[in-house]
Scaffold this active site. Structure first.
Site, PDB file in Angstrom:
ATOM      1  CD  GLU A  67      64.017  38.082  35.164  1.00  0.00           C
ATOM      2  OE1 GLU A  67      62.904  37.763  35.602  1.00  0.00           O
ATOM      3  OE2 GLU A  67      64.647  37.403  34.332  1.00  0.00           O
TER       4      GLU A  67
ATOM      5  CG  HIS B 149      62.036  57.304  45.113  1.00  0.00           C
ATOM      6  ND1 HIS B 149      61.298  56.214  44.718  1.00  0.00           N
ATOM      7  CD2 HIS B 149      62.364  57.083  46.408  1.00  0.00           C
ATOM      8  CE1 HIS B 149      61.176  55.371  45.732  1.00  0.00           C
ATOM      9  NE2 HIS B 149      61.810  55.880  46.758  1.00  0.00           N
TER      10      HIS B 149
ATOM     11  CD  GLU C 219      62.391  57.731  39.599  1.00  0.00           C
ATOM     12  OE1 GLU C 219      62.402  56.553  39.190  1.00  0.00           O
ATOM     13  OE2 GLU C 219      62.675  58.049  40.773  1.00  0.00           O
TER      14      GLU C 219
ATOM     15  CB  CYS D  25      58.437  53.047  42.641  1.00  0.00           C
ATOM     16  SG  CYS D  25      58.276  54.718  43.331  1.00  0.00           S
TER      17      CYS D  25
ATOM     18  CB  CYS E 114      58.271  57.806  41.084  1.00  0.00           C
ATOM     19  SG  CYS E 114      59.369  58.141  42.477  1.00  0.00           S
TER      20      CYS E 114
END
Length: 245
Positions: free
Chosen positions: A86, A122, A124, A152, A155
């Protein structure tokens, strides 16, 4: 279920990040003294003579970050970037491993990975420009991503637009971690992806082993999963399920 032990997980990851930074600083300091030898006396004199003089220093222009495209990931990079913690300090890039099948063509199953530095495009977004440049509207594309973190909001919006415009592209995204999952814009982006037909899921322990075997320079060594891998998967899967309700 997995929330109870995540404070401990965060402490462990902070410790890992601190130790890694210490190591980076030590390497940097060693690199400033070539060969570990002290400078010659003449060099000292040159430095002393330069004191007090004004030398204009031009700013160094660094090249922009570029998308890296490859076949196999470094094993240390994989273990760090894909670890499903996390508290993800230091993980400031996205690794995207992909499988792409163009049904009815001779291309077969295409495989590879991309990584970015979260500067410029990015991974992606870059996938559609670098790995799917020759789009064929008559072909049927089945694409699977294994990503170090979920997209994000920007994206997610772009991926949703692609899936809406290209109905013959079927995309599944399996993420090791959820990126800033508490942010409302991030949640809205994940919902938009889901509504556009993208299959979203958190990577299971078996997915990490598969990705290790398929995309990593593992030298035929098996992946030893970290002890809280399954617990962290359950934590993130519960969060994703809540978001997509």
């Amino acid at each position: 279920m997995a929330d109870k032990s995540h404070s401990l997980t965060r402490k462990k990851e902070r410790t890992e990040a601190v130790e890694e930074n210490k190591g980076a600083k030590q390497v940097k300091n060693e690199g400033t003294n070539t060969g570990g030898e002290a400078p010659a006396d003449g060099a000292d004199g040159a430095v002393d003579g330069a004191q007090g003089a004004d030398f204009p220093v031009e700013p160094m222009e660094l090249p922009p970050f570029e998308i890296i495209v490859g076949d196999r990931i470094d094993p240390l990079a994989f273990k760090f970037q894909f670890k499903n913690v996390e508290y993800s300090s230091g993980r400031n890039k996205t690794f995207l491993c992909y499988l792409m099948d163009r049904g009815g063509t001779a291309d077969g199953l295409l495989r590879g990975y991309l990584e970015d530095e979260h500067a410029g495009p990015h991974a992606e977004e870059a996938f559609f420009g670098q790995c799917l440049p020759q789009y064929d509207p008559a072909a049927k594309y089945t694409i699977t991503w294994y990503v170090s973190s979920s997209p994000c909001s920007a994206c997610a919006a772009k991926i949703s637009e692609v899936l809406k415009a290209k109905k013959n592209v079927k995309l599944s995204v399996f993420a090791a971690r959820l990126f800033e999952w508490e942010d409302e814009e991030i949640q809205a982006g994940l919902k938009a992806l889901h509504a556009a037909g993208c299959k979203l899921r958190i990577m299971k322990p078996l997915d990490f082993s598969y990705t290790w075997d398929t995309f990593v320079e593992n030298e035929d060594q098996p992946l030893n999963l970290w002890e809280d891998c399954k617990e962290n998967y359950e934590f993130y899967q519960d969060k994703l399920a809540d978001i997509l309700l």
